[in-house]
Motif scaffolding. Structure first.
Motif, PDB file in Angstrom:
ATOM      1  N   GLU A  58       0.832  -1.211   0.000  1.00 50.43           N
ATOM      2  CA  GLU A  58       0.000   0.000   0.000  1.00 50.43           C
ATOM      3  C   GLU A  58       0.867   1.263   0.000  1.00 50.43           C
ATOM      4  O   GLU A  58       0.650   2.187  -0.780  1.00 50.43           O
ATOM      5  CB  GLU A  58      -0.917  -0.033   1.218  1.00 50.43           C
ATOM      6  CG  GLU A  58      -2.022   1.002   1.156  1.00 50.43           C
ATOM      7  CD  GLU A  58      -2.717   1.149   2.498  1.00 50.43           C
ATOM      8  OE1 GLU A  58      -2.374   0.424   3.455  1.00 50.43           O
ATOM      9  OE2 GLU A  58      -3.595   2.028   2.581  1.00 50.43           O
ATOM     10  N   TRP A  59       1.891   1.296   0.883  1.00 49.40           N
ATOM     11  CA  TRP A  59       2.768   2.474   0.969  1.00 49.40           C
ATOM     12  C   TRP A  59       3.496   2.680  -0.362  1.00 49.40           C
ATOM     13  O   TRP A  59       3.540   3.787  -0.893  1.00 49.40           O
ATOM     14  CB  TRP A  59       3.790   2.315   2.107  1.00 49.40           C
ATOM     15  CG  TRP A  59       4.545   3.591   2.418  1.00 49.40           C
ATOM     16  CD1 TRP A  59       4.229   4.500   3.388  1.00 49.40           C
ATOM     17  CD2 TRP A  59       5.697   4.089   1.741  1.00 49.40           C
ATOM     18  NE1 TRP A  59       5.126   5.540   3.364  1.00 49.40           N
ATOM     19  CE2 TRP A  59       6.044   5.319   2.349  1.00 49.40           C
ATOM     20  CE3 TRP A  59       6.478   3.657   0.677  1.00 49.40           C
ATOM     21  CZ2 TRP A  59       7.127   6.103   1.948  1.00 49.40           C
ATOM     22  CZ3 TRP A  59       7.556   4.434   0.268  1.00 49.40           C
ATOM     23  CH2 TRP A  59       7.868   5.644   0.897  1.00 49.40           C
ATOM     24  N   GLN A  74       1.053   3.799  -3.187  1.00 46.27           N
ATOM     25  CA  GLN A  74       0.554   5.159  -2.945  1.00 46.27           C
ATOM     26  C   GLN A  74       1.638   6.224  -3.167  1.00 46.27           C
ATOM     27  O   GLN A  74       1.379   7.265  -3.759  1.00 46.27           O
ATOM     28  CB  GLN A  74       0.073   5.215  -1.502  1.00 46.27           C
ATOM     29  CG  GLN A  74      -1.092   6.142  -1.291  1.00 46.27           C
ATOM     30  CD  GLN A  74      -1.526   6.003   0.159  1.00 46.27           C
ATOM     31  OE1 GLN A  74      -0.739   6.309   1.070  1.00 46.27           O
ATOM     32  NE2 GLN A  74      -2.741   5.526   0.374  1.00 46.27           N
ATOM     33  N   ARG A  75       2.869   5.955  -2.694  1.00 44.69           N
ATOM     34  CA  ARG A  75       3.928   6.977  -2.770  1.00 44.69           C
ATOM     35  C   ARG A  75       4.695   6.985  -4.087  1.00 44.69           C
ATOM     36  O   ARG A  75       5.366   7.965  -4.396  1.00 44.69           O
ATOM     37  CB  ARG A  75       4.958   6.766  -1.648  1.00 44.69           C
ATOM     38  CG  ARG A  75       4.416   6.829  -0.258  1.00 44.69           C
ATOM     39  CD  ARG A  75       4.118   8.255   0.158  1.00 44.69           C
ATOM     40  NE  ARG A  75       3.518   8.259   1.475  1.00 44.69           N
ATOM     41  CZ  ARG A  75       3.939   9.003   2.472  1.00 44.69           C
ATOM     42  NH1 ARG A  75       4.942   9.825   2.331  1.00 44.69           N
ATOM     43  NH2 ARG A  75       3.324   8.960   3.639  1.00 44.69           N
TER      44      ARG A  75
END
Ligand code: UT7
Length: 330
Positions: free
Chosen positions: A31-32, A35-36
């Motif tokens: 997820e990180w 997203q980034r």
């Protein structure tokens, strides 16, 4: 004589490293990362596979698609920050040997992620000056060899691969590379660097031994500077050449981070369908990312003769650049 972008080729290793794999190696999450950065997976070369091995596979495709024979190539320039050998011989010379192209000038350049724009401009200059006729340019990187897989701030970003192009002399103005900008500011050298192993720190004491030979990045500061610099550089090259976003068929940015690409594309009022994105499947392959992305639109049948590509890149040095390039191949 004008310089024309005659053909493209690329190669990626088979082995895929997913975000799920990285979750098992460092404290991170799919997820990180998504997203980034927009990255889902990247390719990793095998232990035996060198930067020049990947480059040769990309170059063979570019030569085949160019319609010229390898005997007609009169210069080889390779952009890489992960060369087969750090001091000598150059990776370009090794590529020449593996392709059996002999008695032809060959050298590497170090401009990190902007490397392909630098070699494009070098080829253009040699051709426009009348010194060379067919230049093999390459961006090739085994980033996994200079990445610290215990550092979560960098190891999620990078991948391996290679791209190559043939830049040829032509008298057709409509096929000519329109313009290339390249720039650098060494005042920001420590934003992105491999601190150890060179004459700056030959005894490897500065950043704990071997770990200092891996990439260190001040990510967030680099990110902000990249968006600002790229937007203004691209605005300048468009204005100087009296070209608008509408004239651009494909915006092919360096694939560092989806958020940088999106921010620059938005500032330029570029339709999403013109923006070429490969960062999700290949991660950041530094100097190889732009030719790999061009190859993607070529192999999917989208890139056609005469389509104007806008290239931009930003990376270690710091270096940056942009280019306006009509595709002159078939
Ligand atoms: O290709 C050459 C040019 N390169 C670039 O242009 C890359 C530019 N930089 C970037 O793409 C982004 O800065 C990164 C993707 C590297 C990082 O994204 P960010 O939004 O700038 O995050 P950050 O560095 O500000 O870190 C935010 C938080 C930190 O935690 P705290 O201090 O807020 O508690 C980091 O420690 O995220 C943490 N973090 C992570 N968390 C989970 C950093 N890396 C990771 C990770 N997984 N892999």
């Amino acid at each position: 004589m004008y310089a024309s972008f005659r053909s493209i080729g690329a190669y990626v290793p088979e082995n895929v490293l997913t975000n799920a794999d990285l979750e098992k190696m460092v404290d991170t999450s799919d997820e990180w990362i998504v997203q980034r950065t927009g990255i889902h997976e990247r390719r990793i070369a095998s232990d035996e596979e060198t930067t020049s091995d990947m480059a040769v596979k990309a170059a063979k495709l570019a030569i085949e698609r160019s319609g010229i024979s390898k005997e007609e190539i009169d210069l080889i320039v390779c952009a890489t920050i992960s060369p087969d050998y750090f001091n000598m011989p150059s990776t370009a010379a090794i590529i020449g040997d593996k392709l059996d192209i002999r008695n032809v000038a060959a050298f590497d350049i170090s401009a990190a992620c902007t490397g392909f724009i630098y070699v494009l401009n070098i080829a253009k200059a040699f051709i426009e000056s009348g010194m060379k006729k067919n230049v093999l340019i390459i961006g090739a990187e085994k980033m996994s060899a200079i990445t610290d897989f215990t550092d979560r701030t960098t190891c999620i970003l990078f991948g391996d691969g290679a791209g190559a192009a043939i830049i040829s002399a032509t008298d057709k103005k409509e096929d000519a590379i329109i313009d290339v900008h390249m720039s650098a500011d060494g005042g920001y050298a420590d934003f992105l660097m491999t601190p150890n192993g060179g004459t700056g720190n030959p005894h490897m004491s500065e950043v704990g031994g071997e770990a200092g030979c891996f990439i260190k990045m001040r990510g967030n500061e680099t990110f902000k500077l990249a968006v600002r610099t790229l937007t203004s550089d691209v605005e300048k090259i468009l204005k100087k050449n009296n070209i608008t976003s509408e004239d651009i068929k494909f915006f092919v940015p360096h694939q560092a981070n989806y958020r940088i690409i999106h921010a620059v594309g938005k500032a330029l009022d570029m339709n999403n369908d013109k923006v070429v994105l490969t960062v999700g499947k290949y991660g950041n392959t530094s100097g190889a990312s732009i030719p790999m992305a061009i190859n993607d639109i070529y192999e999917s049948g989208r890139l056609k003769h005469g389509d104007i590509m806008l290239l931009d890149a930003f990376g270690g040095g710091l270096t940056w650049g942009s280019a306006l390039v009509p595709f002159a191949g078939k």
